[in-house]
Design a protein around this motif. Structure first.
Motif, PDB file in Angstrom:
ATOM      1  N   VAL A  74      -5.187  10.929  -2.503  1.00 11.07           N
ATOM      2  CA  VAL A  74      -4.247   9.974  -1.900  1.00 11.07           C
ATOM      3  C   VAL A  74      -3.659  10.499  -0.601  1.00 11.07           C
ATOM      4  O   VAL A  74      -3.511   9.753   0.376  1.00 11.07           O
ATOM      5  CB  VAL A  74      -3.145   9.612  -2.920  1.00 11.07           C
ATOM      6  N   LEU A  75      -3.341  11.794  -0.547  1.00 10.12           N
ATOM      7  CA  LEU A  75      -2.783  12.352   0.684  1.00 10.12           C
ATOM      8  C   LEU A  75      -3.808  12.305   1.815  1.00 10.12           C
ATOM      9  O   LEU A  75      -3.458  12.014   2.966  1.00 10.12           O
ATOM     10  CB  LEU A  75      -2.298  13.783   0.453  1.00 10.12           C
ATOM     11  N   ASP A  76      -5.072  12.582   1.513  1.00 10.91           N
ATOM     12  CA  ASP A  76      -6.123  12.460   2.530  1.00 10.91           C
ATOM     13  C   ASP A  76      -6.173  11.041   3.088  1.00 10.91           C
ATOM     14  O   ASP A  76      -6.284  10.834   4.306  1.00 10.91           O
ATOM     15  CB  ASP A  76      -7.498  12.796   1.925  1.00 10.91           C
TER      16      ASP A  76
ATOM     17  N   LEU B  46       0.834  -1.203   0.000  1.00 11.06           N
ATOM     18  CA  LEU B  46       0.000   0.000   0.000  1.00 11.06           C
ATOM     19  C   LEU B  46       0.868   1.252   0.000  1.00 11.06           C
ATOM     20  O   LEU B  46       0.570   2.219  -0.711  1.00 11.06           O
ATOM     21  CB  LEU B  46      -0.928  -0.025   1.215  1.00 11.06           C
ATOM     22  N   CYS B  47       1.937   1.246   0.771  1.00 10.97           N
ATOM     23  CA  CYS B  47       2.856   2.390   0.775  1.00 10.97           C
ATOM     24  C   CYS B  47       3.390   2.652  -0.628  1.00 10.97           C
ATOM     25  O   CYS B  47       3.460   3.811  -1.085  1.00 10.97           O
ATOM     26  CB  CYS B  47       4.009   2.144   1.741  1.00 10.97           C
ATOM     27  N   TYR B  48       3.784   1.594  -1.304  1.00  8.59           N
ATOM     28  CA  TYR B  48       4.288   1.734  -2.678  1.00  8.59           C
ATOM     29  C   TYR B  48       3.220   2.354  -3.576  1.00  8.59           C
ATOM     30  O   TYR B  48       3.504   3.279  -4.366  1.00  8.59           O
ATOM     31  CB  TYR B  48       4.713   0.375  -3.218  1.00  8.59           C
TER      32      TYR B  48
ATOM     33  N   GLY C  92       0.707   9.371  -6.160  1.00  8.58           N
ATOM     34  CA  GLY C  92       0.948  10.796  -5.936  1.00  8.58           C
ATOM     35  C   GLY C  92      -0.110  11.421  -5.057  1.00  8.58           C
ATOM     36  O   GLY C  92      -1.263  10.977  -5.004  1.00  8.58           O
ATOM     37  N   ALA C  93       0.259  12.494  -4.382  1.00  5.36           N
ATOM     38  CA  ALA C  93      -0.575  13.093  -3.348  1.00  5.36           C
ATOM     39  C   ALA C  93      -1.966  13.492  -3.830  1.00  5.36           C
ATOM     40  O   ALA C  93      -2.966  13.298  -3.141  1.00  5.36           O
ATOM     41  CB  ALA C  93       0.134  14.310  -2.751  1.00  5.36           C
ATOM     42  N   GLY C  94      -2.051  14.072  -5.015  1.00  4.91           N
ATOM     43  CA  GLY C  94      -3.328  14.588  -5.492  1.00  4.91           C
ATOM     44  C   GLY C  94      -4.146  13.621  -6.310  1.00  4.91           C
ATOM     45  O   GLY C  94      -5.231  13.982  -6.801  1.00  4.91           O
ATOM     46  N   ALA C  95      -3.706  12.376  -6.433  1.00  5.78           N
ATOM     47  CA  ALA C  95      -4.439  11.395  -7.233  1.00  5.78           C
ATOM     48  C   ALA C  95      -5.741  11.016  -6.544  1.00  5.78           C
ATOM     49  O   ALA C  95      -5.857  11.055  -5.322  1.00  5.78           O
ATOM     50  CB  ALA C  95      -3.573  10.152  -7.454  1.00  5.78           C
ATOM     51  N   PRO C  96      -6.746  10.644  -7.327  1.00  7.36           N
ATOM     52  CA  PRO C  96      -8.042  10.293  -6.730  1.00  7.36           C
ATOM     53  C   PRO C  96      -8.007   8.939  -6.044  1.00  7.36           C
ATOM     54  O   PRO C  96      -7.102   8.129  -6.255  1.00  7.36           O
ATOM     55  CB  PRO C  96      -8.975  10.258  -7.943  1.00  7.36           C
TER      56      PRO C  96
ATOM     57  N   GLY D 239       3.227  16.347   4.182  1.00  7.53           N
ATOM     58  CA  GLY D 239       3.503  15.944   2.809  1.00  7.53           C
ATOM     59  C   GLY D 239       3.458  14.435   2.660  1.00  7.53           C
ATOM     60  O   GLY D 239       3.692  13.687   3.635  1.00  7.53           O
ATOM     61  N   LEU D 240       3.173  13.969   1.456  1.00  6.94           N
ATOM     62  CA  LEU D 240       2.949  12.540   1.251  1.00  6.94           C
ATOM     63  C   LEU D 240       4.144  11.659   1.629  1.00  6.94           C
ATOM     64  O   LEU D 240       3.957  10.650   2.320  1.00  6.94           O
ATOM     65  CB  LEU D 240       2.530  12.274  -0.197  1.00  6.94           C
TER      66      LEU D 240
END
Length: 216
Positions: free
Chosen positions: A39-41, A19-21, A27-31, A79-80
């Protein structure tokens, strides 16, 4: 039993790493499949869930919602890469998820579902190279399936493509859900559009199931 628990804990660790990978690769802003979350959320949620279990009730209790939101925002601000590294390190010693056995019951489903939330939102297909995950999920479906279907009020039987069957909720005229264990899990957690599951059985049961609320 000890050997089985050891194998399951190893599966949880491997799923965490995978999952980390996937979080970093997306990327942070991916849905994600979680409505309103990128993704960051999702990564921040995973960290707060393990490190601040005292705030878990904030999901349902308005007095704690502000505290939960602030803790999540503080994680996001890292940050991610930093958030993922904190998640990769596992639950801290004070977390209930650090207790042997609790990580299996409390974390395996969470990690698998959220891993697929990331993967499927990027258009990736079901994984075919994780038999240990499929077997672990199949075992847990027998434990958690009845609760996940309680609000749906529909008897259900799960069937794997290679034949094994499991009663998820007892009753007459059950709906028959055919798919790999991870796909069944996604369906029961409300990811209908992503889950590759054939829904069959008596037409009235199927109709009730299709209208039912799934998930937690």
């Amino acid at each position: 039993m000890t050997g089985q628990l050891h194998d399951l804990r190893r599966t949880v660790r491997r799923e965490r790493e995978a999952l980390c990978y996937s979080l970093l690769a997306a990327g942070a802003g991916a849905p994600t499949l979680c409505t309103g979350w990128d993704v960051l959320d999702l990564a921040a949620h995973l960290v707060v869930r393990e490190r601040r279990p005292d705030l878990a009730a904030g999901v349902a209790l308005p007095p704690l919602r502000g505290l939960l939101d602030r803790a999540t925002a503080a994680e996001r601000d890292r940050g991610l890469p930093a958030v993922v590294e904190r998640f990769r390190s596992g639950p801290p010693p004070w977390s209930p998820f650090a207790v042997p056995g609790v990580d299996v019951v409390g974390n395996l489903v969470e990690l698998v579902v959220h891993h697929e939330d990331v993967r499927r939102a990027q258009g990736m297909p079901p994984r075919t190279d994780v038999p240990e995950v499929q077997e672990a999920v199949w075992g847990l479906l027998g434990v958690g399936g009845p609760a996940l279907l309680a609000r749906a009020g529909v008897p259900a039987v799960a069937v794997r493509p290679d034949g094994p069957r499991r009663v998820l909720r007892r009753g007459d005229h059950p709906v028959v859900l055919t798919g790999e264990p991870v796909e069944l899990l996604l369906l029961l957690y409300g990811r209908r559009s992503a889950a590759q599951v054939d829904v069959g059985g008596p037409s009235l049961s199927v109709s009730r199931f299709e209208r039912a609320h799934l998930g937690v």
